[in-house]
Enzyme design. Sequence first.
Site, PDB file in Angstrom:
ATOM      1  N   CYS A 276       0.760  -1.257   0.000  1.00  0.00           N
ATOM      2  CA  CYS A 276       0.000   0.000   0.000  1.00  0.00           C
ATOM      3  C   CYS A 276       0.787   1.301   0.000  1.00  0.00           C
ATOM      4  O   CYS A 276       0.369   2.249  -0.672  1.00  0.00           O
ATOM      5  CB  CYS A 276      -0.983  -0.010   1.156  1.00  0.00           C
ATOM      6  SG  CYS A 276      -2.246  -1.257   0.898  1.00  0.00           S
ATOM      7  N   LYS A 339       7.543  -7.237   6.283  1.00  0.00           N
ATOM      8  CA  LYS A 339       7.713  -6.912   7.703  1.00  0.00           C
ATOM      9  C   LYS A 339       7.514  -8.212   8.463  1.00  0.00           C
ATOM     10  O   LYS A 339       7.084  -9.210   7.869  1.00  0.00           O
ATOM     11  CB  LYS A 339       6.733  -5.824   8.151  1.00  0.00           C
ATOM     12  CG  LYS A 339       5.283  -6.245   8.016  1.00  0.00           C
ATOM     13  CD  LYS A 339       4.299  -5.126   8.305  1.00  0.00           C
ATOM     14  CE  LYS A 339       4.119  -4.881   9.779  1.00  0.00           C
ATOM     15  NZ  LYS A 339       2.892  -4.094  10.074  1.00  0.00           N
TER      16      LYS A 339
END
Length: 465
Positions: A276, A339
């Site tokens: 995003c 992540k």
Amino acid sequence: MTVIKKICCIGAGYVGGPSCTVLAAKCPDVIITVVDISQPRIDAWNSDKLPIYEPGLDEMVKQQRGKNLFFSTDVDGTIRDADLIFVCVNTPTKMYGIGQGRAADLTYLEAAARRIAGISTAPKIVVEKSTVPVHAADSIARILHANAKEGVTFQILSNPEFLAEGTAINDLVNADRVLIGGQQSPAGHEAIEALASLYARWIPRERILTMNTWSSELSKLTANAFLAQRVSSINAISAVCEATGADVEEVARAIGTDTRIGSKFLKASIGFGGSCFQKDILNLVYLCESLNLPEVGEYWQQVVKMNDWQRERFTRKVIAQLFNTVQNKKIAILGFAFKKDTGDTRESAAIYISKYFLEESAQVAIYDPKVSEDQVVRDLSEPGLLSNVDKIKKGVTMYSSAYDAVKDAHAIIVCTEWDEFKTLDYQRIYEGMQKPAFIFDGRLILDHQKLRSIGFQVEVIGKRV
Ligand code: NAD
Ligand code: UGA
């Protein structure tokens, strides 16, 4: 007052799945069906192995599934029965034609809107949860109204999602705020209130912010742009730290204790990834250009440029340290997800870093606890990266443990901040590596002094060790 009894969610992805699971847990009297055009995705949601990894999600899905939470490919039937429809389809960066590489591709959103219009036989509230350009709600409204059956009306709301992957359940259960944008009319306010009353089951009213549709749509793009800007800002400073002897963690602590700046999102890294941040900033840049605001567009574009530069800068540094050549050297990449606590690799910095090493003919050894070999090959063979699948397969080896990945390696590169990398036996790892044994901590998670005392050559983002 409109009472919502049945909800349809179109799109069973990272947003649709977790957000409806939490909604189902908090609203046991509401029937929620998440639909998708992808049969394998729906099958996975109905199985013991969910299609996405998210801490706490498995337990919650197991608790609700079959009670008031359902996953189905019956898109039409579910739309027909629903009072409220969440649209959670993907809105990727457009890869063709006008706006290529920047504008949001609204094909899936439009398809969903057309389907809703074609199927609905009663009034519905349509909630745009996907991240969209400002005024997308207007396009949805026009499609719905132009194709509506006689007597069928629609209210369109904007309710952007702010969950982050890896912490989705907590972000949904303890949301800082919920945004609901809608038409500023009696019917618009009634629809806003119908949705707000669902969230109010667990979110305090003062955290449910209602506003006009365009503010809500723009707030989502702005939130992601600000968050990404903080990462690019600290990453820009990390380069200054390396050049001067300042320590980026000390600088982050120093500025973060100023309550006006705050301490979050100041962790220097090899660059932000995820589906995003880049997409939404590019979407904002394109919007600014379309509005004839090129200076604003350039300002935000710089956040993405800095991110690209950080990844490249880090790779150059690794190659320079490895005596300017990595040809046939085994380079161990620890972590491939964008992540920790997610298996999602979309736009992960590790993809670009691996690509640079493959171009330099290195042997890239990858270990990630949640990413499969197929996924890595798919990511590296995306258009614009490495088109030669054979070269990828020859140059990349996936390992099922960190110890196997680093054995005989010339260098270790920490790309994802998985907790398990902090507690590896680095003495054992050092003994099994080529010497000098290099370790590059792109996430600032390791004990650098200890590594040095073992004998590693240690290089870190944002500081000299
Ligand atoms: P995703 O790709 O994981 O899921 C989207 C799903 O929609 C896919 O399974 C796809 O098959 C389905 N789909 C597409 N068109 C359809 C149609 N016409 N009918 C039925 N199903 C259809 O995407 P995601 O990560 O969940 O993101 C969805 C939206 O939410 C995007 O706009 C994204 O920007 C936004 N968002 C994502 C996150 C995140 O953490 N991933 C967070 C906040 C907002
Ligand atoms: C981000 C936002 O945090 C969510 O609020 C938003 O809903 C979501 O985008 C979205 O719209 O999709 P997400 O991308 O899942 O969530 O994860 P983040 O925690 O924001 O991390 C994004 C990237 O920035 C990761 O690669 C992360 O490692 C990196 N990052 C983050 C840093 O390098 N430093 C930091 O200090 C923080």
